[in-house]
Design a protein around this motif. Structure first.
Motif, PDB file in Angstrom:
ATOM      1  N   UNK A 261       0.813  -1.217   0.000  1.00 42.10           N
ATOM      2  CA  UNK A 261       0.000   0.000   0.000  1.00 42.10           C
ATOM      3  C   UNK A 261       0.849   1.271   0.000  1.00 42.10           C
ATOM      4  N   UNK A 262       2.135   1.156  -0.275  1.00 43.27           N
ATOM      5  CA  UNK A 262       2.989   2.331  -0.419  1.00 43.27           C
ATOM      6  C   UNK A 262       3.718   2.766   0.823  1.00 43.27           C
ATOM      7  N   UNK A 263       3.558   2.053   1.953  1.00 38.97           N
ATOM      8  CA  UNK A 263       4.267   2.410   3.179  1.00 38.97           C
ATOM      9  C   UNK A 263       5.760   2.131   3.056  1.00 38.97           C
ATOM     10  N   UNK A 264       6.561   2.866   3.802  1.00 39.51           N
ATOM     11  CA  UNK A 264       8.018   2.730   3.750  1.00 39.51           C
ATOM     12  C   UNK A 264       8.563   2.228   5.088  1.00 39.51           C
ATOM     13  N   UNK A 265       9.505   1.271   5.019  1.00 38.35           N
ATOM     14  CA  UNK A 265      10.203   0.814   6.208  1.00 38.35           C
ATOM     15  C   UNK A 265      11.646   0.509   5.829  1.00 38.35           C
ATOM     16  N   UNK A 266      12.490   0.270   6.826  1.00 34.89           N
ATOM     17  CA  UNK A 266      13.921   0.074   6.580  1.00 34.89           C
ATOM     18  C   UNK A 266      14.330  -1.324   7.021  1.00 34.89           C
ATOM     19  N   UNK A 267      15.125  -1.976   6.180  1.00 33.17           N
ATOM     20  CA  UNK A 267      15.675  -3.284   6.526  1.00 33.17           C
ATOM     21  C   UNK A 267      17.177  -3.142   6.758  1.00 33.17           C
ATOM     22  N   UNK A 268      17.682  -3.891   7.744  1.00 35.68           N
ATOM     23  CA  UNK A 268      19.108  -3.887   8.069  1.00 35.68           C
ATOM     24  C   UNK A 268      19.573  -5.335   8.082  1.00 35.68           C
ATOM     25  N   UNK A 269      20.621  -5.604   7.296  1.00 39.24           N
ATOM     26  CA  UNK A 269      21.090  -6.977   7.193  1.00 39.24           C
ATOM     27  C   UNK A 269      22.547  -6.973   6.780  1.00 39.24           C
ATOM     28  N   UNK A 270      23.114  -8.178   6.656  1.00 33.93           N
ATOM     29  CA  UNK A 270      24.490  -8.306   6.187  1.00 33.93           C
ATOM     30  C   UNK A 270      24.494  -8.247   4.666  1.00 33.93           C
TER      31      UNK A 270
END
Length: 274
Positions: A261-270
């Motif tokens: 639905x267009x929402x933004x979030x952040x992923x953190x990984x190797x």
């Protein structure tokens, strides 16, 4: 049926009447786009209409039609002459004389131009922006102080709005803040090649502090498990969180992802997992 484009609706109507050889009242017109002057020369729009002559008058004789055509031709020639003037030519169609290019070459030889931007110091850039931005907002209905513009770092300008009504320029859920930030960034970046940091009544400072508190738990998860993701964040917050996480974890993959639905979030990984 014809598509007509002109600087104003009045000119578009007049042009349509000339091309159909009739009065404006006889035309059937659909307005496709209203004209707009834009802001600081950006986002300027011309008037666009779709014109049609729904029926012809059977009492009009062949000689009358011929006379209308003869009258129409000078107007068309006059219109072409106007279109060739510099004021009505679109920027990409502007043909410059040899004198202009000779002057540009002189500037380049003196080192006054670098790429598409004038080679001026960050402080000189801040002074120019401060003068122009205060002219832009001098007649605004909000009670605000003189707008301050300073150098945040070598690539960024800090623009600060303060005053009794400054908080009103943030808007509900920051919608006015986002609009101002978008408008000012596109002007400053296009003309001076600088980034923008916009502060209105300490809104940005408060948002950064709020995100810093939220990211404490996220950072604990990253330190323990090596990976994590944030909740869905607003447009301003997601950029703040992205910068803080990248500064803290330069050796990890930190990126913005979107929901359906267009929402933004952040992923953190190797990095090796991507």
């Amino acid at each position: 049926m014809k598509k007509i484009e002109a600087q104003t609706l009045e000119l578009a109507y007049a042009q349509a009447a000339r091309e159909f050889g009739c009065s404006v009242t006889a035309l059937q017109v659909e307005i496709v786009q209203f004209p707009s002057n834009g802001v600081l020369g950006l986002f300027k729009k011309s008037a666009i209409i779709i014109a049609n002559l729904p029926h012809t008058n059977p009492n009009v004789t062949t000689s009358a039609v011929a006379a209308a055509i003869e009258v129409e031709e000078p107007f068309v020639e006059e219109e072409v002459a106007v279109a060739e003037t510099p004021s009505s030519i679109e920027p990409e169609e502007l043909v410059l004389g040899d004198e202009f290019y000779e002057q540009a070459d002189d500037f380049e030889e003196e080192g006054e131009l670098e790429g598409d931007f004038y080679e001026i110091s960050a402080q000189e850039c801040a002074d120019e922006v401060k003068e122009q931005i205060n002219i832009l907002f001098k007649d605004i209905c909000f009670d605000i102080n003189a707008i301050e513009v300073s150098v945040y770092d070598e690539n960024t300008l800090l623009v600060e709005f303060t005053g009794a009504d400054a908080a009103l320029m943030i808007g509900k859920e920051g919608y006015r803040y986002k609009a101002l930030s978008y408008m000012l960034f596109n002007w400053i970046n296009a003309v001076y090649g600088m980034q923008l940091r916009l502060e209105i009544a300490e809104f940005l400072k408060n948002q950064e502090e709020s995100i810093s508190r939220y990211l404490i738990n996220i950072c604990d998860i990253i330190d323990q498990e090596g990976r994590a993701q944030t909740k869905v964040l607003d447009g301003v917050l997601v950029q703040i969180a992205l910068k803080q996480l990248r500064d803290r974890y330069p050796d990890r993959y930190v990126a913005i992802r979107s929901t359906r639905d267009g929402g933004k979030f952040i992923v953190i990984n190797s990095y090796h997992e991507y």
